[in-house]
Write a protein that holds these residues in place. Structure first.
Motif, PDB file in Angstrom:
ATOM      1  N   THR A 134      -7.233   2.035   1.995  1.00 59.31           N
ATOM      2  CA  THR A 134      -7.283   0.645   2.850  1.00 59.31           C
ATOM      3  C   THR A 134      -8.240   1.599   4.211  1.00 59.31           C
ATOM      4  O   THR A 134      -8.963   0.743   5.264  1.00 59.31           O
ATOM      5  N   GLN A 176       3.673  -0.982   8.118  1.00 62.46           N
ATOM      6  CA  GLN A 176       3.278  -2.103   8.477  1.00 62.46           C
ATOM      7  C   GLN A 176       2.651  -3.445   8.741  1.00 62.46           C
ATOM      8  O   GLN A 176       3.095  -4.187   9.594  1.00 62.46           O
ATOM      9  N   GLN A 178       1.333  -4.798   5.950  1.00 64.63           N
ATOM     10  CA  GLN A 178       0.416  -4.900   5.922  1.00 64.63           C
ATOM     11  C   GLN A 178       0.697  -5.025   4.450  1.00 64.63           C
ATOM     12  O   GLN A 178       0.947  -5.078   3.834  1.00 64.63           O
ATOM     13  N   SER A 179      -0.521  -6.088   3.778  1.00 59.97           N
ATOM     14  CA  SER A 179      -0.637  -6.176   2.201  1.00 59.97           C
ATOM     15  C   SER A 179      -1.892  -5.131   2.297  1.00 59.97           C
ATOM     16  O   SER A 179      -3.185  -5.006   2.594  1.00 59.97           O
TER      17      SER A 179
END
Length: 227
Positions: A134, A176, A178-179
């Motif tokens: 990411t 966090q 997040q995905s």
């Protein structure tokens, strides 16, 4: 008749690789064996286990003997977001870029919850591999590594690697909130980049930038050393 391709039939020479990084990782296997042979008791803490590796990787005599003098091994180095477990900074060549270094992310692994999206094995993916895919961590060379520290007796290939591979194209939620997705184009498979070490693997991913990312994986069994 359509022929089904077996990924295990491909030669390692067909996989894009970084011989300099592989050389370093081979030395990390030597460190692993030195730690085991020392008989040291280790806390069940990935940072403390990582620090045992760094004791050797920063030792002058070890670096001279293993041709690592041109490398600086740091820990907890600030990154794009967060801090990396181990940064490997080459110093031999002329200056290239402040971001021209390799990263090793360390995670514990155990026998709990092999097939679930929680637990240490899922952490290896969503807060380990996905930090690279990411862009949470930088990847200047397009190569980085993961160290898996086995803190309980377990079948590495059957239970750990297969479980990790089952999550490599699954949406997961990181620390966090997040995905994240590892976006694997090649699952973890054994590749002999560390002088025949039995638990050396490579996976390939599509980075968030669209470039290819190669991750090396070394699984280290410390289950007999954990206090």
């Amino acid at each position: 008749m359509t022929k089904i391709l077996d990924a295990s039939s491909f030669n390692y020479s067909q996989t894009r690789k970084d011989s300099n990084f592989e050389f370093i990782l081979t030395k990390c296997v030597i460190v692993y064996n030195l730690i085991l042979n020392s008989g040291i008791n280790l806390a069940n803490d990935e940072n403390l286990i990582r620090d045992e590796f760094l004791k050797y990787l920063r030792d002058f005599d070890f670096k001279v003997k293993n041709e690592l003098k041109h490398l600086v091994f740091d820990k907890e180095v600030p990154e794009i977001t967060g801090r990396v477990d181990i940064r490997i900074l080459p110093t031999k060549d002329e200056y290239v870029n402040d971001n021209a270094y390799y990263i090793i992310e360390c995670k514990r692994l155990n026998s709990a919850n092999f097939n679930g999206a929680t637990g240490l094995n899922a952490e290896y993916v969503k807060n380990g591999i996905c930090r690279f895919s990411t862009g949470y961590y930088s990847s200047y060379f397009g190569y980085n590594a993961m160290f898996g520290f086995l803190v309980e007796p377990v079948n590495i290939q059957k239970d750990i690697v297969n479980n990790i591979n089952s999550m490599l194209n699954t949406n997961l939620v990181n620390t966090q909130g997040q995905s994240v997705n590892a976006n694997a184009t090649q699952q973890m498979q054994y590749e002999n980049f560390a002088n025949g070490y039995s638990y050396s693997y490579v996976s390939k991913h599509t980075h968030s930038s669209g470039n290819e990312l190669v991750l090396y994986h070394l699984m280290f069994d410390f289950s007999k050393n954990i206090q």
